[in-house]
Design a protein around this motif. Structure first.
Motif, PDB file in Angstrom:
ATOM      1  N   ALA A  57       0.885  -1.274   0.042  1.00 35.59           N
ATOM      2  CA  ALA A  57      -0.062  -0.092   0.170  1.00 35.59           C
ATOM      3  C   ALA A  57       0.670   1.482   0.088  1.00 35.59           C
ATOM      4  O   ALA A  57       2.122   1.371   0.448  1.00 35.59           O
ATOM      5  N   SER A  58       0.349   2.283  -0.533  1.00 35.01           N
ATOM      6  CA  SER A  58       0.900   3.562  -0.820  1.00 35.01           C
ATOM      7  C   SER A  58       0.001   4.567  -0.996  1.00 35.01           C
ATOM      8  O   SER A  58      -0.678   4.322  -1.956  1.00 35.01           O
ATOM      9  N   THR A  59       0.230   5.930  -0.682  1.00 31.96           N
ATOM     10  CA  THR A  59      -0.641   6.820  -1.131  1.00 31.96           C
ATOM     11  C   THR A  59       0.274   7.936  -1.809  1.00 31.96           C
ATOM     12  O   THR A  59       0.529   8.390  -2.883  1.00 31.96           O
ATOM     13  N   ARG A  60       1.323   8.543  -0.576  1.00 34.96           N
ATOM     14  CA  ARG A  60       2.408   9.555  -0.920  1.00 34.96           C
ATOM     15  C   ARG A  60       3.278   9.071  -2.266  1.00 34.96           C
ATOM     16  O   ARG A  60       3.549   9.832  -3.260  1.00 34.96           O
ATOM     17  N   THR A  61       3.843   7.923  -2.017  1.00 29.73           N
ATOM     18  CA  THR A  61       4.937   7.625  -2.970  1.00 29.73           C
ATOM     19  C   THR A  61       4.179   7.234  -4.378  1.00 29.73           C
ATOM     20  O   THR A  61       4.653   7.752  -5.320  1.00 29.73           O
ATOM     21  N   ARG A  62       3.203   6.456  -4.375  1.00 32.05           N
ATOM     22  CA  ARG A  62       2.670   6.132  -5.392  1.00 32.05           C
ATOM     23  C   ARG A  62       2.084   7.476  -6.455  1.00 32.05           C
ATOM     24  O   ARG A  62       2.493   7.445  -7.765  1.00 32.05           O
ATOM     25  N   ARG A 111       7.594  -0.915  -5.344  1.00 34.08           N
ATOM     26  CA  ARG A 111       7.364  -0.837  -3.653  1.00 34.08           C
ATOM     27  C   ARG A 111       7.152  -2.448  -3.425  1.00 34.08           C
ATOM     28  O   ARG A 111       5.956  -2.915  -4.039  1.00 34.08           O
ATOM     29  N   HIS A 139      14.078   3.272   1.840  1.00 32.12           N
ATOM     30  CA  HIS A 139      13.311   4.036   1.107  1.00 32.12           C
ATOM     31  C   HIS A 139      14.016   5.358   0.647  1.00 32.12           C
ATOM     32  O   HIS A 139      13.832   6.285   1.425  1.00 32.12           O
ATOM     33  N   GLN A 142      12.178   8.631  -0.001  1.00 26.14           N
ATOM     34  CA  GLN A 142      11.652   9.513   1.114  1.00 26.14           C
ATOM     35  C   GLN A 142      12.948  10.146   1.762  1.00 26.14           C
ATOM     36  O   GLN A 142      12.639  11.356   2.171  1.00 26.14           O
ATOM     37  N   PRO A 261       7.417  11.188   7.814  1.00 27.39           N
ATOM     38  CA  PRO A 261       7.181  10.573   6.386  1.00 27.39           C
ATOM     39  C   PRO A 261       5.861  10.166   6.018  1.00 27.39           C
ATOM     40  O   PRO A 261       5.611  10.201   4.710  1.00 27.39           O
ATOM     41  N   GLY A 262       5.223  10.190   7.163  1.00 32.52           N
ATOM     42  CA  GLY A 262       3.553   9.656   6.637  1.00 32.52           C
ATOM     43  C   GLY A 262       3.470   8.213   6.452  1.00 32.52           C
ATOM     44  O   GLY A 262       4.553   7.668   5.904  1.00 32.52           O
ATOM     45  N   PRO A 263       2.320   7.709   6.518  1.00 28.90           N
ATOM     46  CA  PRO A 263       1.068   8.112   7.015  1.00 28.90           C
ATOM     47  C   PRO A 263       1.137   8.122   8.476  1.00 28.90           C
ATOM     48  O   PRO A 263       1.954   7.549   9.096  1.00 28.90           O
TER      49      PRO A 263
HETATM   50  N1   CP Z   1       6.000   8.183   3.208  1.00 32.17           N
HETATM   51  C1   CP Z   1       5.632   7.229   2.413  1.00 32.17           C
HETATM   52  O1   CP Z   1       6.159   6.272   1.900  1.00 32.17           O
HETATM   53  O2   CP Z   1       4.181   7.064   2.385  1.00 32.17           O
HETATM   54  P1   CP Z   1       3.430   5.954   1.415  1.00 32.17           P
HETATM   55  O3   CP Z   1       3.321   4.834   2.146  1.00 32.17           O
HETATM   56  O4   CP Z   1       1.694   6.689   1.561  1.00 32.17           O
HETATM   57  O5   CP Z   1       3.990   6.067  -0.008  1.00 32.17           O
END
Ligand code: CP
Length: 305
Positions: A57-62, A111, A139, A142, A261-263
């Motif tokens: 799963a990913s929001t920011r990186t994807r 990822r 990562h 990041q 770095p989130g989430p």
């Molecule tokens: N910081 C980071 O990698 O966020 P995601 O998992 O949402 O991509």
């Protein structure tokens, strides 16, 4: 023709400080729209594709990689999780990657968990692999966007004191910072419950969050990665001792930065009102992530990384 492995970006071992600074310079030029020297339009209408393979799963990186390829005029080939792909029929991750590579995208953004070995994979494909978060290993984009954010706000990374708070043992972000700090000359200290810190860590550790915050020029909280824990910890106890709060952040310099770095698990790693603190750069990190990934793809395709 790109060589088989030389342009992959999996960790910082083979990346010089000079190349990192070049990447930052390209990101700055993108940011200030100062592009005449960078011929971005040369990717438009060339039929170039980039595969974005997100097995975790990913929001920011994807979405930032997706934004980056869109801005470069490259068409994304997306695979998100296993849903709708032949992974559901039992095809392995490695076979999936090799089959996508056989369609000859210009690069593979991956990822994945620890079960894939990106170094081994990079020897089996002819295009660069860009690490978008690999298990607990690293990562690096990041870490780069974090360093870019520090540089932008504090002028330089060199000499900064980065306090990493929390679940370092399971954090690929922290491990990439250990590598990058050596290249860019910033110091790292850790703070967190002993079972969250790397075994046999010989660097600086603060037992007290207040003392750590008093030392730091950058305080970075990490997500408590419950999904990677065999023993579940009490989140309320964690927050009590190591959460960033309005109260303990009074120890942090007014010029220092607060990052994550989130989430974020709000109310655990940091309180919601910390996000409103003028020192908090969490959303700047996300914006800078697009610049860094756009710069990275550009440099990789130009053979400059
Ligand atoms: N910081 C980071 O990698 O966020 P995601 O998992 O949402 O991509």
């Amino acid at each position: 023709m790109l060589s088989r492995t030389s342009h992959s970006f999996i960790d910082f071992k083979a990346v010089s400080c000079e190349k990192i600074n070049k990447l930052f310079s390209v990101a700055e030029q993108i940011s200030s729209n100062n592009l005449p020297s960078l011929n971005f339009s040369r990717f438009n209408n060339t039929g170039k594709t980039g595969a974005l393979l997100f097995f975790e799963a990913s929001t920011r990186t994807r979405m930032s990689f997706e934004t980056a390829v869109a801005r470069l005029g490259i068409y994304p080939l997306r695979l998100d999780g296993s849903s709708g792909s032949s992974l559901e029929k039992g095809e392995t991750l490695e076979d999936t990657v090799l089959n996508v590579a056989a369609m000859n995208p210009s690069f593979l953004v991956i990822r994945s968990g620890d079960s894939l070995n990106l170094h081994e994979l990079s020897k089996k494909v002819s295009m660069p692999i860009l690490n978008a978060g690999w298990g607990k290993v690293g990562h690096p984009t990041q870490a780069l966007l974090d360093a870019y954010t520090i540089r932008k706000n504090l002028g330089t990374c060199e000499g900064q004191r980065l306090l990493i708070v929390g679940d370092v043992r399971h954090s690929r972000v922290a491990f990439s910072h250990f590598e990058l700090a050596e290249k860019l000359g910033y110091e790292i200290a850790l703070c967190g419950p002993p079972e969250f810190l790397p075994k046999n860590y010989s660097g600086k550790i603060f037992k007290s969050i207040r003392e750590g915050l008093g030392w730091a020029t950058v305080a970075m909280a990490l997500r408590v990665q419950l999904e990677r824990h065999s023993v579940k910890h009490s989140l309320s106890e964690y927050r009590e001792q190591f959460g960033l709060t309005k109260d303990n952040l009074s120890e942090l310099s007014s010029k220092a930065l607060i990052m994550h770095p989130g989430p974020i698990n709000q109310g655990t790693e940091l309180d919601s009102d910390v996000l409103l603190d003028s020192r908090c750069k969490v959303l700047d990190q996300v914006s800078n992530g697009v610049l860094i990934r756009q710069a990275l793809i550009y440099c990789v395709l130009e053979g400059e990384l």
